[in-house]
Structures are given as C-alpha cells and as structure tokens.
Design a protein around this motif. Structure first.
Motif, PDB file in Angstrom:
ATOM      1  N   ILE A   3      11.885 -14.943 -22.106  1.00 13.53           N
ATOM      2  CA  ILE A   3      12.061 -13.506 -22.284  1.00 13.53           C
ATOM      3  C   ILE A   3      13.314 -13.179 -23.092  1.00 13.53           C
ATOM      4  CG2 ILE A   3      13.261 -13.276 -20.063  1.00 13.53           C
ATOM      5  CD1 ILE A   3      11.959 -10.489 -19.816  1.00 13.53           C
ATOM      6  N   LEU A   6      12.538 -13.706 -26.751  1.00 15.72           N
ATOM      7  CA  LEU A   6      11.679 -12.629 -27.251  1.00 15.72           C
ATOM      8  C   LEU A   6      12.498 -11.368 -27.498  1.00 15.72           C
ATOM      9  CD1 LEU A   6       8.767 -11.511 -27.798  1.00 15.72           C
ATOM     10  CD2 LEU A   6       8.784 -10.758 -25.412  1.00 15.72           C
ATOM     11  N   HIS A  21       7.344  -3.965 -19.083  1.00 14.98           N
ATOM     12  CA  HIS A  21       6.430  -4.627 -18.143  1.00 14.98           C
ATOM     13  C   HIS A  21       6.181  -3.729 -16.923  1.00 14.98           C
ATOM     14  CE1 HIS A  21       6.300  -8.218 -20.412  1.00 14.98           C
ATOM     15  NE2 HIS A  21       7.376  -8.831 -19.938  1.00 14.98           N
ATOM     16  N   GLU A  28       2.468  -8.644 -19.135  1.00 14.03           N
ATOM     17  CA  GLU A  28       3.398  -9.687 -18.689  1.00 14.03           C
ATOM     18  C   GLU A  28       2.647 -11.006 -18.552  1.00 14.03           C
ATOM     19  OE1 GLU A  28       7.046 -10.027 -15.464  1.00 14.03           O
ATOM     20  OE2 GLU A  28       5.337  -8.727 -15.034  1.00 14.03           O
ATOM     21  N   PRO A  29       3.055 -12.040 -19.288  1.00 14.02           N
ATOM     22  CA  PRO A  29       2.345 -13.314 -19.196  1.00 14.02           C
ATOM     23  C   PRO A  29       2.504 -13.962 -17.827  1.00 14.02           C
ATOM     24  CG  PRO A  29       4.361 -13.576 -20.452  1.00 14.02           C
ATOM     25  CD  PRO A  29       4.217 -12.103 -20.205  1.00 14.02           C
ATOM     26  N   ARG A  37       8.006 -17.575 -17.367  1.00  8.28           N
ATOM     27  CA  ARG A  37       6.982 -16.913 -18.169  1.00  8.28           C
ATOM     28  C   ARG A  37       7.218 -17.291 -19.632  1.00  8.28           C
ATOM     29  NH1 ARG A  37       4.627 -13.246 -14.748  1.00  8.28           N
ATOM     30  NH2 ARG A  37       5.965 -12.448 -13.060  1.00  8.28           N
ATOM     31  N   GLU A  38       6.187 -17.726 -20.278  1.00 11.83           N
ATOM     32  CA  GLU A  38       6.293 -18.126 -21.676  1.00 11.83           C
ATOM     33  C   GLU A  38       5.615 -17.080 -22.556  1.00 11.83           C
ATOM     34  OE1 GLU A  38       7.868 -20.611 -23.042  1.00 11.83           O
ATOM     35  OE2 GLU A  38       8.547 -21.553 -21.169  1.00 11.83           O
ATOM     36  N   TYR A  39       6.365 -16.608 -23.562  1.00 11.97           N
ATOM     37  CA  TYR A  39       5.862 -15.581 -24.469  1.00 11.97           C
ATOM     38  C   TYR A  39       5.438 -16.215 -25.787  1.00 11.97           C
ATOM     39  CZ  TYR A  39       7.984 -12.238 -21.242  1.00 11.97           C
ATOM     40  OH  TYR A  39       8.316 -11.504 -20.131  1.00 11.97           O
ATOM     41  N   ASP A  43       2.532 -11.675 -27.811  1.00  7.85           N
ATOM     42  CA  ASP A  43       3.514 -10.903 -27.048  1.00  7.85           C
ATOM     43  C   ASP A  43       4.570 -10.304 -27.969  1.00  7.85           C
ATOM     44  OD1 ASP A  43       2.473 -11.551 -24.380  1.00  7.85           O
ATOM     45  OD2 ASP A  43       3.174 -13.580 -24.826  1.00  7.85           O
TER      46      ASP A  43
END
Length: 255
Positions: A3, A6, A21, A28-29, A37-39, A43
C-alpha cells in the motif's frame, strides 16, 4: 506492491488510500498468505481514476459508481480513456499557457495594468489559474467580474462590501456552497428538468434578499450580456441562471 508503494506512486498518503477503501470507492485486494495486501496495475489505475474524478469535482459516491463500472471493462479500454483525458488536459494547458504568455507580454509593454478591472482581462486570467473545483463556483466568479465591469462606481463599492460581509458569515457561505452543489447536480440535465425553476427561484430570492437588496441595475446592464458567461455551463445550469436573472431583473424594475 504494498500500500505504501501504491500511495507513493500516485502521490497520496496511505491514509488516503485506506479512506477510499473504507468509503467503498477503491476495491481492497485480499490478503495474501504472508498477511499483506498486494496491489497490482488495475489497483493503480483505479486509484489514478479516483484522484482524477475527485479533481474534476465528483463526490466520492459518484466516483465509486464510475470505478464500479470499470471493473467490468478491459484494462486497455480504461487506459485508452485515461490517455484521451491526459491529451485533453495537455491541450488545455497549452491554450492556457499561450493566453498567459499574451498577458505577460502586455504586462511587460504596459498595456495590462496591475489594477485594471476590465472584465475580459480578469476573466481570462482567472480561467488561466483555474482555481475552483466546482464548475458552478468558477462561473459565479466570472459573473462577479461581469458585475464589476457594468456596475456604477457606487454600486461596485457596495457590491464588494456586501461580498466581504457574506464571506464573514459561515451560514451564508454554506448556503452558497449548497447552491453550487445543486447547480453541479444539473450538469447532465436538460433545460426542462423540474429542478431548474425551483433552484432559479431560490437563487433569485436569496440574491434579492441578501445580495442585491441595496443595488440597482446600472445603465449599461442588459441580461443578454451574461450569455457569453453561460457557454461553459450545461443547458440546465444555463437555464437556471437565465430564469434567476429574469426574476432578479423583474424585481429591480418593480422597485
């Protein structure tokens, strides 16, 4: 990417991303096995779209609807749309810089005075800097310049004294923002929208009671002078202004 990466990529804070989110604007992944959490690219594109929509004056609720529609679209289509938007921004910036260059040249040769209040010059400059997020607020700013250019000296002094008073009144400022919001809601409406006469009457009534109660139209005033200032508004927004102006002018003639 995480995050923080990003957020840095789009020039926002991680708090902003989390807020989007929380508001349901940005999907939201899911968490991976490692707990993070991987974007991915989609995204990043979605976040860029949200930022641009907010910049254009859309509410988060409106932006959420657009992003929701994007989920059913292919990535190349979305990227092509972003590219077209960037091209339009680039063309607009070129036009604004060209106009600013003209004004700079005039300032340097003495034909554009620092205290000039001629409507065309002020309107051009204010459009170059393009400050307000609300299109309705931007139009209202241009209209004040028009009022300045056609009013008598006494009326002009009273007008800006009145504006100072309104600016110091939180309730008046809030009502003004409410008018802008209602005008912005008519961006895609037609002139016969039932909200048009209602809003026009409310704006005229407020103007007569709180803004123009001590003013009279100057000898150079003609409602048709407003038409060039309506070009940037939607058909419904322009009709609101026309109807409100007719009501205000009618009251002025009756007094």
């Amino acid at each position: 990417m995480r995050i923080g990466e990003l957020a840095a990529l789009l020039g926002v804070s991680t708090r902003t991303v989390r807020h989007y989110h929380h508001q349901g604007v940005l999907p939201e992944p899911p968490r991976r096995a490692n707990g993070y959490r991987e974007y991915g690219m989609r995204d990043a594109v979605a976040l860029a779209r949200v930022r641009r929509l907010v910049e254009l004056g859309l509410s988060l609720e409106e932006a959420r609807d657009v992003i929701a529609e994007d989920r059913s679209r292919e990535l190349p289509e979305i990227l092509a749309e972003i590219d077209a938007d960037l091209a339009a921004q680039e063309a607009d910036i070129r036009r604004r810089r060209a106009r600013l260059a003209e004004m700079l040249a005039r300032a340097e040769d003495g034909t554009l005075g620092p205290d000039d209040t001629a409507s065309p010059d002020l309107v051009d400059f204010l459009r170059v800097v393009d400050v307000p997020a609300s299109k309705s607020a931007a139009w209202d700013r241009d209209l004040l310049v028009l009022v300045d250019s056609v009013s008598t000296a006494d009326d002009r002094q009273r007008t800006f004294a009145m504006l100072d008073t309104l600016a110091a009144d939180p309730q008046a400022a809030a009502l003004g923002q409410e008018f802008y919001r209602r005008l912005d809601e008519l961006a895609d409406a037609e002139p016969d929208d039932p909200r048009v006469p209602e809003l026009a009457a409310a704006m005229a009534d407020y103007s007569v009671r709180h803004v123009l109660h001590d003013l009279r139209p100057g000898p150079g005033w003609n409602p048709e002078q407003m038409e060039p200032f309506l070009e940037g508004l939607s058909p419904a927004q322009a009709e609101v202004v026309r109807q409100a102006t007719r009501l205000i002018t009618q009251v002025g003639h009756e007094q």
